[in-house]
Scaffold this active site. Structure first.
Site, short mmCIF file in Angstrom:
data_model
loop_
_atom_site.label_atom_id
_atom_site.label_comp_id
_atom_site.label_asym_id
_atom_site.label_seq_id
_atom_site.Cartn_x
_atom_site.Cartn_y
_atom_site.Cartn_z
NE ARG A 126 20.06 28.55 27.33
CZ ARG A 126 19.57 27.83 26.32
NH1 ARG A 126 19.87 26.55 26.22
NH2 ARG A 126 18.79 28.39 25.44
CE LYS A 148 36.02 38.98 40.94
NZ LYS A 148 36.66 40.30 41.00
CD GLU A 190 47.50 40.96 42.66
OE1 GLU A 190 46.92 40.95 43.77
OE2 GLU A 190 47.18 41.75 41.74
CE LYS A 232 40.98 35.77 44.15
NZ LYS A 232 41.18 36.06 42.73
CD GLU A 242 34.44 41.66 43.35
OE1 GLU A 242 33.91 41.38 42.28
OE2 GLU A 242 35.58 42.09 43.48
NE ARG A 246 35.98 37.54 44.79
CZ ARG A 246 35.57 36.49 44.05
NH1 ARG A 246 34.55 35.77 44.44
NH2 ARG A 246 36.19 36.17 42.94
CG ASN A 250 39.48 45.37 45.14
OD1 ASN A 250 40.03 44.85 44.18
ND2 ASN A 250 38.17 45.37 45.31
CG HIS A 253 44.08 46.00 43.50
ND1 HIS A 253 44.97 45.42 44.38
CD2 HIS A 253 44.02 45.17 42.43
CE1 HIS A 253 45.41 44.28 43.85
NE2 HIS A 253 44.86 44.10 42.67
CG HIS A 257 42.65 49.17 39.57
ND1 HIS A 257 41.64 48.67 40.37
CD2 HIS A 257 43.19 48.09 38.95
CE1 HIS A 257 41.59 47.35 40.23
NE2 HIS A 257 42.53 46.98 39.38
CG HIS A 269 47.37 44.29 38.05
ND1 HIS A 269 46.44 45.26 38.33
CD2 HIS A 269 47.20 43.32 38.98
CE1 HIS A 269 45.72 44.89 39.39
NE2 HIS A 269 46.17 43.70 39.79
#
Ligand code: NAD
Ligand code: ZN
Length: 374
Positions: A126, A148, A190, A232, A242, A246, A250, A253, A257, A269
């Site tokens: 957990r 994340k 980035e 960041k 998010e 946040r 993107n 992106h 993407h 990427h």
């Protein structure tokens, strides 16, 4: 052990704030830091098969020399190693090693290792502690900040995961010496994104440093990395789950993407985001949201870093748009874009951070420029 200069950035992700330490040679301090900040009775070092010999094994030995109990675990390198099968195999290894609830996972590697090992830590008994030691530039400036974790499924990337912040992050730019050029530049993209959305001066610093990158001395690099981590960290702290601000991370992106999807991930990427940022700036300028000349500023910085700034010749905007419609920012069938106000600032849209732009508008904005004089 001493490191020349070390910068500490706090990531205030309450109630589990953590610190990112950045400095050339920082990894030598890791055993002592683990004892001070984690104090676990056992550590599980996780690394990918490509870098384990160079970084996983030495760290494993260093922990043992420092008198810490540690095991070493290796997973398959690359995105194909970030799966539920890999999660399951690594979890079983930790159980076989009898790692307890008070144990700690140390992920040393790129974003794949951090996401996979972080997700194992998030779910093992957990949730147990983990520490990130990113070894790619992308993982240092992006994946290691924000909490994340997760794995990919056949239906898409990062579709299964958890928010599980690390106890701390150790960034040693000296580890980048072996990183291949294209991987390095993917991380620079980035960093340009962070500058583009938040700090025009940082954008100029990157551009000035560009000719010396990647051969830059680790101290200079550490300072640049630290600014990205700071930007960041600030954004993530303001929006841990998010739900709002946040979204600005993107930038570039939506079409980035889409290009990755359309090219079936044959494009990196960071390269896709590089192109996506220039296209988003052009869309913003066309709409009058973004200050004229912004796309040119971004293009110049990205070109100086040897990153691509236009779609590959065989890819038309029409081929791309269907993939943009499936982007996770696309709600109710409309494609959403983060747009800049100018270099260093994101445009706000009536309290939101994205703009719905109809496909026809995108086509006109990105279509061939009209002949001179027309
Ligand atoms: N959690 C987040 O917030 C977040 C953010 C951005 C990206 N990501 C994830 O990160 C992943 C991409 O990360 P990545 O680009 O680091 O990929 P990666 O982890 O696959 O590393 C790229 C390659 O570089 C090799 N490598 C790593 N360090 C090296 C070094 N120092 N020298 C030589 N080779 C080295 C690896 O073995 C691998 O082959 C994606 O899965 C993405 O979804 C996560
Ligand atoms: Zn990205």
């Amino acid at each position: 052990v001493s490191i020349n200069r070390s910068i500490t950035v706090s990531v205030p992700l309450e109630p589990r704030s953590y610190q990112v330490q950045i400095g050339a040679g920082a990894i030598a301090l890791l055993p002592a830091q683990l004892e001070a900040a984690v104090g676990a009775p056992a550590y599980a070092v996780v690394s990918d098969a490509g870098v384990s010999r160079a970084v996983g094994e030495p760290l494993h030995r260093a922990l043992q020399s420092a008198g810490l109990r540690a095991t070493l675990h290796v997973h398959a390198a690359g995105e194909q190693g970030k799966t539920r099968a890999a999660w399951s195999a690594l979890t079983d290894e930790l159980l076989a090693a009898a790692l307890g609830r008070d144990g700690c996972v140390i992920a040393i590697g790129g974003g794949v290792t951090g996401d996979l090992a972080g997700f194992v830590a998030a779910t093992y008994m957990r949730g147990i502690a983990h520490v990130l030691v990113p070894t790619t530039l992308l993982a240092m400036v992006d994946a290691a900040v924000g909490g994340k974790t997760g794995v990919d499924t056949d239906a898409g990337k990062n579709l299964v995961g958890a928010f599980h912040p690390p106890r701390f992050v150790c960034i040693d730019p000296a580890l980048l010496a072996t990183l291949p050029g294209p991987e390095y530049r993917a991380g620079l993209a980035e960093m340009v994104k962070h500058a583009a959305i938040a700090d025009e001066r940082y954008l100029r610093e990157i551009e000035v440093a560009a000719p010396r990158l990647p051969g830059a001395d680790a101290d200079a690099l550490a300072a640049l990395i630290a600014r990205s981590v700071e930007i960041k960290a600030q954004i993530v702290a303001a929006d841990p789950f998010e739900e709002g601000v946040r979204a600005m991370l993107n930038f570039g992106h939506t079409l980035g993407h889409a290009l990755e999807g359309q090219q079936q991930f044959r494009v990196r990427h960071g390269e896709a985001v590089s192109i996506g940022m220039v296209l988003a700036a052009r869309i913003g300028e066309h709409l009058g949201v973004t200050r004229a000349g912004t796309a040119a500023v971004l293009r110049a910085v990205l070109e100086s870093l040897q990153l691509p700034v236009a779609l590959p010749p065989q890819v038309t905007i029409d081929a791309l748009l269907p993939f943009a419609a499936f982007d996770k920012k696309a709600r109710a069938g409309l494609t959403r874009y983060v747009l800049l106000e100018r270099p260093g600032a994101v445009a706000r849209n009536d309290g939101h951070w994205t703009f719905e732009v109809p496909a026809d508008t995108v086509r006109v904005a990105l279509g061939p420029s009209p002949p001179a004089g027309s």
